[in-house]
Design a protein around this motif. Structure first.
Motif, mmCIF file in Angstrom:
data_model
loop_
_atom_site.group_PDB
_atom_site.id
_atom_site.type_symbol
_atom_site.label_atom_id
_atom_site.label_comp_id
_atom_site.label_asym_id
_atom_site.label_seq_id
_atom_site.Cartn_x
_atom_site.Cartn_y
_atom_site.Cartn_z
ATOM 1 N N LYS A 70 12.117 -11.780 29.668
ATOM 2 C CA LYS A 70 13.450 -11.462 30.174
ATOM 3 C C LYS A 70 13.721 -12.204 31.476
ATOM 4 O O LYS A 70 12.817 -12.425 32.277
ATOM 5 C CB LYS A 70 13.593 -9.957 30.399
ATOM 6 C CG LYS A 70 13.555 -9.134 29.124
ATOM 7 C CD LYS A 70 14.139 -7.749 29.311
ATOM 8 C CE LYS A 70 13.327 -6.899 30.239
ATOM 9 N NZ LYS A 70 13.850 -5.508 30.314
ATOM 10 N N ILE A 71 14.983 -12.593 31.653
ATOM 11 C CA ILE A 71 15.456 -13.206 32.892
ATOM 12 C C ILE A 71 16.682 -12.418 33.334
ATOM 13 O O ILE A 71 17.646 -12.302 32.581
ATOM 14 C CB ILE A 71 15.828 -14.694 32.703
ATOM 15 C CG1 ILE A 71 14.628 -15.494 32.190
ATOM 16 C CG2 ILE A 71 16.348 -15.294 34.011
ATOM 17 C CD1 ILE A 71 14.964 -16.937 31.820
ATOM 18 N N ALA A 72 16.639 -11.852 34.524
ATOM 19 C CA ALA A 72 17.738 -11.037 35.060
ATOM 20 C C ALA A 72 18.122 -9.914 34.105
ATOM 21 O O ALA A 72 19.299 -9.569 33.962
ATOM 22 C CB ALA A 72 18.946 -11.914 35.368
ATOM 23 N N GLY A 73 17.136 -9.368 33.428
ATOM 24 C CA GLY A 73 17.373 -8.235 32.547
ATOM 25 C C GLY A 73 17.757 -8.611 31.127
ATOM 26 O O GLY A 73 17.875 -7.728 30.265
ATOM 27 N N LEU A 74 17.968 -9.907 30.850
ATOM 28 C CA LEU A 74 18.349 -10.352 29.511
ATOM 29 C C LEU A 74 17.173 -11.037 28.819
ATOM 30 O O LEU A 74 16.452 -11.819 29.450
ATOM 31 C CB LEU A 74 19.514 -11.339 29.571
ATOM 32 C CG LEU A 74 20.825 -10.879 30.209
ATOM 33 C CD1 LEU A 74 21.848 -12.010 30.142
ATOM 34 C CD2 LEU A 74 21.355 -9.633 29.525
ATOM 35 N N PRO A 75 16.983 -10.781 27.529
ATOM 36 C CA PRO A 75 15.974 -11.540 26.788
ATOM 37 C C PRO A 75 16.284 -13.030 26.871
ATOM 38 O O PRO A 75 17.459 -13.424 26.907
ATOM 39 C CB PRO A 75 16.125 -11.026 25.348
ATOM 40 C CG PRO A 75 16.823 -9.722 25.468
ATOM 41 C CD PRO A 75 17.703 -9.824 26.676
ATOM 42 N N VAL A 76 15.251 -13.856 26.899
ATOM 43 C CA VAL A 76 15.479 -15.301 26.991
ATOM 44 C C VAL A 76 16.313 -15.794 25.818
ATOM 45 O O VAL A 76 17.094 -16.748 25.944
ATOM 46 C CB VAL A 76 14.129 -16.056 27.067
ATOM 47 C CG1 VAL A 76 13.345 -15.936 25.754
ATOM 48 C CG2 VAL A 76 14.345 -17.519 27.445
ATOM 49 N N GLU A 77 16.197 -15.111 24.676
ATOM 50 C CA GLU A 77 16.998 -15.489 23.506
ATOM 51 C C GLU A 77 18.487 -15.308 23.764
ATOM 52 O O GLU A 77 19.312 -16.052 23.220
ATOM 53 C CB GLU A 77 16.590 -14.646 22.286
ATOM 54 C CG GLU A 77 15.188 -14.892 21.782
ATOM 55 C CD GLU A 77 14.143 -14.005 22.435
ATOM 56 O OE1 GLU A 77 13.040 -13.877 21.877
ATOM 57 O OE2 GLU A 77 14.431 -13.407 23.506
#
Length: 229
Positions: A70-77
């Motif tokens: 995750k980046i900033a709470g979002l999955p990398v996908e």
């Protein structure tokens, strides 16, 4: 549940378009850098929106379908989604515009804009307490207002037609993400924050959200490639 479900959705969305980009009749590959620039310009505010909604529980992701990064709470996908989906959409528009004359669709510009203003305005007024609905309405109205009245683009009808052509792909991708064909959704929505009207498993707001994003991606792609042939 497969932890690579979401990454495969991104991959299969983009792979055919990516390969076809190198076809000598299309040569979209020469625009890769410009596409990355334009999609980033559009993607930044939508990603901020996504991060804020995720942090506040408007929607959330089932990490069992992701690789777990995750980046900033979002999955990398999800970050890749904002490049893969626009790439497939912009590539399709580019090809259709290159090989077919759809200028006649511009005759529907006024009808599309004013009908959208009436319908979205009414929905936004009646359901202002539902944050996904309200923000989708505001962003789409601002997008149409800017493109139609400020920069006066005559291709809104053409872009809208291509968006309709892309609907089977939209239903396939968003359908899987929202729970079609798999045991549970990849993306889950708080029922208090949207209308609750679904097209299959897809919230109707997703289609309007996607429309504004598509319009902006085409606008900025055209803008950064205006001196290219």
């Amino acid at each position: 549940m497969m932890p690579y479900t979401y990454i495969l959705i991104n991959f299969f969305t983009i792979i055919i378009c990516f390969i076809a980009s190198f076809d000598r009749r299309i040569q979209f590959s020469r625009f890769f850098g410009k596409f990355l620039l334009s999609s980033t310009i559009v993607g930044v505010p939508f990603i901020v929106w996504d991060i804020w909604f995720t942090a506040n529980g408007v929607w959330w992701f089932d990490l069992n379908y992701t690789l777990g990064f995750k980046i900033a709470g979002l999955p990398v996908e999800e970050w890749l989604f904002f490049y893969c989906i626009p790439f497939a959409c912009v590539f399709t528009y580019y090809c259709i515009e290159k090989f077919y004359r759809l200028d006649w669709a511009g005759a529907f510009n006024n009808l599309i804009v004013f009908t959208s203003f009436i319908i979205l305005g009414v929905v936004g007024f009646l359901y202002y307490e539902r944050i996904y609905t309200l923000l989708t309405v505001i962003v789409t109205l601002l997008t149409l207002f800017y493109l139609h009245f400020i920069v006066q683009k005559e291709w809104i009808g053409k872009v809208s037609l291509v968006y309709l052509i892309l609907m089977p792909g939209f239903f396939a991708v968003n359908g899987i993400l929202t729970g079609s064909f798999i045991p549970s959704p990849v993306v889950n929505y708080n029922p208090d924050d949207f209308l609750g009207i679904r097209m299959g498993t897809i919230p109707v707001e997703d289609a309007v959200y996607g429309y504004s994003q598509f319009l902006l991606n085409i606008y900025f792609f055209k803008k950064v490639t205006k001196n290219e042939k």
